[in-house]
Enzyme design. Sequence first.
Site, PDB file in Angstrom:
ATOM      1  CD  GLN A 117      -2.493  -1.253   2.522  1.00 54.87           C
ATOM      2  OE1 GLN A 117      -2.023  -1.770   3.544  1.00 54.87           O
ATOM      3  NE2 GLN A 117      -3.862  -0.970   2.594  1.00 54.87           N
ATOM      4  CG  HIS A 135      -2.730   2.670  -2.427  1.00 56.82           C
ATOM      5  ND1 HIS A 135      -2.949   2.608  -0.959  1.00 56.82           N
ATOM      6  CD2 HIS A 135      -4.013   2.040  -2.634  1.00 56.82           C
ATOM      7  CE1 HIS A 135      -3.820   1.987  -0.477  1.00 56.82           C
ATOM      8  NE2 HIS A 135      -4.878   1.664  -1.561  1.00 56.82           N
ATOM      9  CB  CYS A 146      -1.992  13.402 -23.082  1.00 60.73           C
ATOM     10  SG  CYS A 146      -0.419  13.435 -22.223  1.00 60.73           S
ATOM     11  CG  ASN A 260       0.131  -2.718  12.612  1.00 59.71           C
ATOM     12  OD1 ASN A 260       0.978  -2.325  11.784  1.00 59.71           O
ATOM     13  ND2 ASN A 260      -0.990  -2.405  13.125  1.00 59.71           N
ATOM     14  NE  ARG A 261       4.881  -2.423  18.007  1.00 60.72           N
ATOM     15  CZ  ARG A 261       5.708  -1.812  19.190  1.00 60.72           C
ATOM     16  NH1 ARG A 261       6.876  -1.197  18.789  1.00 60.72           N
ATOM     17  NH2 ARG A 261       5.593  -1.939  20.380  1.00 60.72           N
TER      18      ARG A 261
END
Length: 297
Positions: A117, A135, A146, A260-261
């Site tokens: 991400q 992303h 264009c 993860n924290r």
Amino acid sequence: MRTRPTLSWTSADAPLPRTSSLDELTGVVARGRVAVLSGAGLSTESGIPDYRGESGSLRRHTPMTYDEFVSSAEGRQRYWARSHLGWRTIARADPNDGHRAVTALRDGGYVRGVITQNVDGLHQAAGTTDAVELHGSLDRVVCLDCRRTSPRAELDRRLRAANPGFTGAATRINPDGDVELPADVVRGFRTVPCETCEGVLKPDVVFFGENVPRPRVEQCYRLVDDAEALLVLGSSLTVMSGLRFVRHAAKAGKPVVIVNRGETRGDRYAAVRVDRPLGPALTELVSRLGADRGRTA
Ligand SMILES: [Zn+2]
């Protein structure tokens, strides 16, 4: 759709307790064929702060939305003035032990593919050159008229030339390369148009309120389908664009492991939740698996 986080989300099932042990994580990854989904928490050790982690800035900082960018010249001026300063910090950032560990796991045959991400290019810089940038990347610029894409470094040179002496005092950088700037500094900033068609330039990243291109989403689903487990690294899974892959894996009965924290929006789907700093934890994982000594799968 990458939508703003909602606070009304509630869990029907209480998530498993978080652990600091790597035993279960090691067990899942040792079986191989893991897909990785990484977020801002993986890049904090490279000096790029997280919106929503322990030092999260989302409460103080409202990210640019797609609607505001395309409909407001003032909004674009503010974005490019801030980003002109913020991008240099991102461009200077180096990958950390967490990115290097992911590359070691990929080279060792444990990881089938990486979805990120993050828009900072640090997986690629660490050697995971085929990471899917969900992303997009701050490294590229796209013309909204264009559709030509061009390197951000090229735009940086043009913006420097158009704004000699612009050194606005950036106070804080955000993971999308945005910084805080006083309004009078922003008003003095000159944006530049597409060199081909004079159209509007946009960083080649997915803004809040903007859809991730469908082929890219399909590519990520295939990556999860080809894997036997999903490993989430440093993401609070606040936006649906990432959370949907967690739901997809869980629905298919594949173990979801979250490193993860703090809490994440995907906790209820997790078979294992590890709460440890990413760099040291992943380095230890690589060492336990012997992936730092090379492995052929
Ligand atoms: Zn153009």
